[in-house]
Design a protein around this motif. Structure first.
Motif, PDB file in Angstrom:
ATOM      1  N   VAL A 238       0.849  -1.191   0.000  1.00  0.00           N
ATOM      2  CA  VAL A 238       0.000   0.000   0.000  1.00  0.00           C
ATOM      3  C   VAL A 238       0.886   1.243   0.000  1.00  0.00           C
ATOM      4  O   VAL A 238       1.867   1.323   0.735  1.00  0.00           O
ATOM      5  CB  VAL A 238      -0.922   0.013   1.235  1.00  0.00           C
ATOM      6  N   THR A 239       0.541   2.195  -0.834  1.00  0.00           N
ATOM      7  CA  THR A 239       1.233   3.484  -0.844  1.00  0.00           C
ATOM      8  C   THR A 239       0.589   4.354   0.230  1.00  0.00           C
ATOM      9  O   THR A 239      -0.452   4.983   0.007  1.00  0.00           O
ATOM     10  CB  THR A 239       1.134   4.155  -2.226  1.00  0.00           C
ATOM     11  N   ALA A 240       1.216   4.369   1.394  1.00  0.00           N
ATOM     12  CA  ALA A 240       0.569   4.933   2.586  1.00  0.00           C
ATOM     13  C   ALA A 240       0.198   6.398   2.430  1.00  0.00           C
ATOM     14  O   ALA A 240      -0.849   6.842   2.914  1.00  0.00           O
ATOM     15  CB  ALA A 240       1.466   4.738   3.802  1.00  0.00           C
ATOM     16  N   ASP A 241       1.052   7.186   1.738  1.00  0.00           N
ATOM     17  CA  ASP A 241       0.771   8.621   1.649  1.00  0.00           C
ATOM     18  C   ASP A 241      -0.028   9.007   0.405  1.00  0.00           C
ATOM     19  O   ASP A 241      -0.099  10.181   0.054  1.00  0.00           O
ATOM     20  CB  ASP A 241       2.070   9.427   1.718  1.00  0.00           C
ATOM     21  N   ARG A 242      -0.655   8.012  -0.229  1.00  0.00           N
ATOM     22  CA  ARG A 242      -1.512   8.317  -1.377  1.00  0.00           C
ATOM     23  C   ARG A 242      -2.715   9.138  -0.959  1.00  0.00           C
ATOM     24  O   ARG A 242      -3.224   9.972  -1.712  1.00  0.00           O
ATOM     25  CB  ARG A 242      -1.975   7.020  -2.056  1.00  0.00           C
ATOM     26  N   GLU A 243      -3.197   8.920   0.271  1.00  0.00           N
ATOM     27  CA  GLU A 243      -4.357   9.660   0.762  1.00  0.00           C
ATOM     28  C   GLU A 243      -4.230   9.788   2.278  1.00  0.00           C
ATOM     29  O   GLU A 243      -3.662   8.915   2.937  1.00  0.00           O
ATOM     30  CB  GLU A 243      -5.657   8.938   0.394  1.00  0.00           C
ATOM     31  N   PHE A 244      -4.751  10.889   2.812  1.00  0.00           N
ATOM     32  CA  PHE A 244      -4.706  11.125   4.249  1.00  0.00           C
ATOM     33  C   PHE A 244      -6.118  11.247   4.807  1.00  0.00           C
ATOM     34  O   PHE A 244      -7.060  11.615   4.091  1.00  0.00           O
ATOM     35  CB  PHE A 244      -3.894  12.387   4.558  1.00  0.00           C
TER      36      PHE A 244
ATOM     37  N   MET B 143      -5.110  21.244  11.462  1.00  0.00           N
ATOM     38  CA  MET B 143      -4.361  20.038  11.101  1.00  0.00           C
ATOM     39  C   MET B 143      -4.108  19.962   9.599  1.00  0.00           C
ATOM     40  O   MET B 143      -3.019  19.562   9.161  1.00  0.00           O
ATOM     41  CB  MET B 143      -5.095  18.788  11.594  1.00  0.00           C
ATOM     42  N   LEU B 144      -5.075  20.353   8.793  1.00  0.00           N
ATOM     43  CA  LEU B 144      -4.878  20.323   7.345  1.00  0.00           C
ATOM     44  C   LEU B 144      -3.776  21.280   6.911  1.00  0.00           C
ATOM     45  O   LEU B 144      -3.096  21.048   5.901  1.00  0.00           O
ATOM     46  CB  LEU B 144      -6.188  20.668   6.632  1.00  0.00           C
TER      47      LEU B 144
ATOM     48  N   PHE C  76      -1.552  17.236   3.229  1.00  0.00           N
ATOM     49  CA  PHE C  76      -2.798  16.933   3.929  1.00  0.00           C
ATOM     50  C   PHE C  76      -3.962  17.641   3.242  1.00  0.00           C
ATOM     51  O   PHE C  76      -5.008  17.032   2.975  1.00  0.00           O
ATOM     52  CB  PHE C  76      -2.716  17.383   5.392  1.00  0.00           C
ATOM     53  N   ARG C  77      -3.786  18.915   2.980  1.00  0.00           N
ATOM     54  CA  ARG C  77      -4.847  19.687   2.344  1.00  0.00           C
ATOM     55  C   ARG C  77      -5.160  19.140   0.958  1.00  0.00           C
ATOM     56  O   ARG C  77      -6.318  19.061   0.547  1.00  0.00           O
ATOM     57  CB  ARG C  77      -4.403  21.156   2.263  1.00  0.00           C
ATOM     58  N   GLU C  78      -4.139  18.720   0.233  1.00  0.00           N
ATOM     59  CA  GLU C  78      -4.306  18.245  -1.144  1.00  0.00           C
ATOM     60  C   GLU C  78      -4.929  16.862  -1.215  1.00  0.00           C
ATOM     61  O   GLU C  78      -5.723  16.583  -2.116  1.00  0.00           O
ATOM     62  CB  GLU C  78      -2.928  18.228  -1.815  1.00  0.00           C
ATOM     63  N   ARG C  79      -4.590  15.987  -0.242  1.00  0.00           N
ATOM     64  CA  ARG C  79      -4.969  14.582  -0.377  1.00  0.00           C
ATOM     65  C   ARG C  79      -5.875  14.062   0.735  1.00  0.00           C
ATOM     66  O   ARG C  79      -6.058  12.856   0.868  1.00  0.00           O
ATOM     67  CB  ARG C  79      -3.709  13.722  -0.433  1.00  0.00           C
ATOM     68  N   ALA C  80      -6.460  14.933   1.532  1.00  0.00           N
ATOM     69  CA  ALA C  80      -7.409  14.502   2.556  1.00  0.00           C
ATOM     70  C   ALA C  80      -8.820  14.855   2.117  1.00  0.00           C
ATOM     71  O   ALA C  80      -9.105  16.011   1.805  1.00  0.00           O
ATOM     72  CB  ALA C  80      -7.091  15.159   3.888  1.00  0.00           C
TER      73      ALA C  80
ATOM     74  N   LEU D 268     -12.286   5.445  10.430  1.00  0.00           N
ATOM     75  CA  LEU D 268     -13.625   5.486   9.840  1.00  0.00           C
ATOM     76  C   LEU D 268     -13.540   5.982   8.388  1.00  0.00           C
ATOM     77  O   LEU D 268     -14.274   5.501   7.519  1.00  0.00           O
ATOM     78  CB  LEU D 268     -14.540   6.426  10.629  1.00  0.00           C
ATOM     79  N   GLY D 269     -12.651   6.942   8.136  1.00  0.00           N
ATOM     80  CA  GLY D 269     -12.468   7.430   6.780  1.00  0.00           C
ATOM     81  C   GLY D 269     -11.849   6.383   5.882  1.00  0.00           C
ATOM     82  O   GLY D 269     -12.224   6.252   4.709  1.00  0.00           O
ATOM     83  N   ILE D 270     -10.882   5.636   6.415  1.00  0.00           N
ATOM     84  CA  ILE D 270     -10.281   4.547   5.620  1.00  0.00           C
ATOM     85  C   ILE D 270     -11.340   3.520   5.271  1.00  0.00           C
ATOM     86  O   ILE D 270     -11.414   3.036   4.125  1.00  0.00           O
ATOM     87  CB  ILE D 270      -9.116   3.908   6.381  1.00  0.00           C
ATOM     88  N   GLN D 271     -12.179   3.198   6.212  1.00  0.00           N
ATOM     89  CA  GLN D 271     -13.253   2.228   5.958  1.00  0.00           C
ATOM     90  C   GLN D 271     -14.227   2.737   4.900  1.00  0.00           C
ATOM     91  O   GLN D 271     -14.852   1.946   4.176  1.00  0.00           O
ATOM     92  CB  GLN D 271     -14.016   1.903   7.243  1.00  0.00           C
ATOM     93  N   ALA D 272     -14.357   4.059   4.795  1.00  0.00           N
ATOM     94  CA  ALA D 272     -15.276   4.631   3.812  1.00  0.00           C
ATOM     95  C   ALA D 272     -14.815   4.370   2.382  1.00  0.00           C
ATOM     96  O   ALA D 272     -15.594   4.565   1.443  1.00  0.00           O
ATOM     97  CB  ALA D 272     -15.445   6.126   4.053  1.00  0.00           C
TER      98      ALA D 272
END
Length: 386
Positions: A78-84, A134-135, A141-145, A379-383
């Protein structure tokens, strides 16, 4: 989820099974993925292709599976930083936030105390400010969350994004997900805090690989989350697993839920403090003072903690008898005083479990408040899944 019930990342069963396994236990070779998921090698390759193209998976450098083996394999990871993913835990007196990567690794944390007004409108304003803070910690974070998870104690309707009941003042039937989604532009999922923590432990902690798992929290409240057939269960009305509100003593103290003799009414920190105050006639005593009395050998205080341990052990045994989990994690701020009631928890647990059910191990795992925020982020990952 709000807004717009955003589309999951994977929908096909093959993609779902493969990505879930890689999130929890990767990197893994295609051969191992095929073996673990029951898919063919062709199906694994087909399922992986779009996820690699979208940057969610990548191939690691080739490695041989054993000395003298044939062609080296390229494990998938998994590319961990693909999404936050942003998570916020709402406690009785503060907000705790975390930004996590795709494998639930914490990349940033922040907190904010609640003010004198702890009603929903005031808390939502503070929560949105914390999310923005936090973003802004990293441009990525702002770009990929795009997902925000919120964990709050009480009765939560996850599907509707509503807090039906919480001990916070004025929190009755609050459309929390919709309100926060409009303010932040993120897709928002709201869940009971203990269930969110259970999901995180099941996917990324001590519950990895289990089909039947439970988590119990002790402290200001007594809660539990249950996993059955690999799925976190809410039940028909969203309140499955409320161990704290199992009534174990019909003549016991009243509980804020309206019942009497609940585990929480006997074993929460407030309940313990009230009982020690009553036994000692000291209305000015705080919880730390009650702990000091018990550790100093005060018989009345020690008896209160013993009763609390017996209540918790009985409640856990009830869960085990009904569910039959492979593992139980016990956590919460109450672990700080485990020396005072731990033996009573284990004695009551062993005494009330039905035969082989007592083989289920109890794992003590202290978790700081940031881990609760991490649970909200999960919860977001599960989404991303259907």
């Amino acid at each position: 989820m709000f807004p717009n019930h955003s589309q999951p990342l994977v929908t096909a069963p093959a993609e779902t099974a493969m990505l879930a396994l890689l999130l929890a236990e990767g990197p893994l070779s295609r051969v191992e993925l095929a073996r673990r998921t029951g898919l063919s090698s062709t199906a694994v390759t087909k399922a992986a292709r779009p996820l690699i193209e979208d940057g969610y998976l990548h191939e690691l450098p080739p490695e041989r599976t054993a000395p003298g083996a044939g062609r080296p394999v390229n494990p998938l990871a998994v590319t961990a930083d693909r999404e936050f993913f942003v998570g916020v835990k709402i406690s009785a007196d503060a907000l705790f936030g975390a930004v996590c990567d795709l494998r639930a690794g914490m990349r940033a944390t922040a907190g904010r105390p609640l003010g004198g007004d702890r009603g929903p409108e005031a808390v939502v304003i503070l929560l949105c400010e914390l999310v923005e803070e936090m973003l802004d910690m990293d441009p990525a974070f702002r770009e990929r969350a795009r997902h925000l998870g919120i964990a709050v104690s009480g009765d939560v309707d996850r599907g509707a994004g509503r807090v039906r009941y919480s001990v916070l003042p004025g929190w009755r039937d609050i459309a929390l997900a919709e309100t926060v989604a409009k303010a932040t532009g993120l897709t928002v999922t709201v869940e009971n805090d203990v269930k969110a923590l259970t999901a995180a432990e099941h996917w990324f902690g001590d519950g990895i690989g289990t089909e039947y798992f439970a988590l119990v929290t002790i402290g200001a409240g007594i809660g539990s989350g249950l996993v059955v057939n690999g799925q976190l269960i809410a039940g028909a009305y969203g309140v499955a697993g409320e161990m704290g509100h199992i009534s174990i003593d019909p003549a016991g103290p009243p509980c804020h839920c309206g019942q009497v003799g609940c585990v929480e009414a006997i074993a929460s920190t407030d309940a313990i403090l009230a009982a020690v105050r009553g036994e000692n006639g000291r209305g000015d005593l705080d919880f730390d003072g009650a702990v000091q009395l018990a550790r100093g050998g005060d018989p009345a205080a020690r008896a209160v903690f013993a009763r609390a341990g017996q209540a918790i052990g009985t409640g856990i045994a009830t869960l085990v008898n009904l569910l039959g989990p492979e593992r139980i994690v016990v956590t919460g701020e109450g672990l700080d005083t485990y020396d005072l009631f731990g033996v009573h928890i284990r004695d009551a647990y062993a005494r009330h479990c039905f035969k082989a059910a007592a083989k289920c191990p109890l794992t003590l795992r202290p978790l700081p408040w940031e881990e609760w925020a991490r649970g909200a982020a999960v919860l977001g990952i599960q989404a991303l899944f259907p």
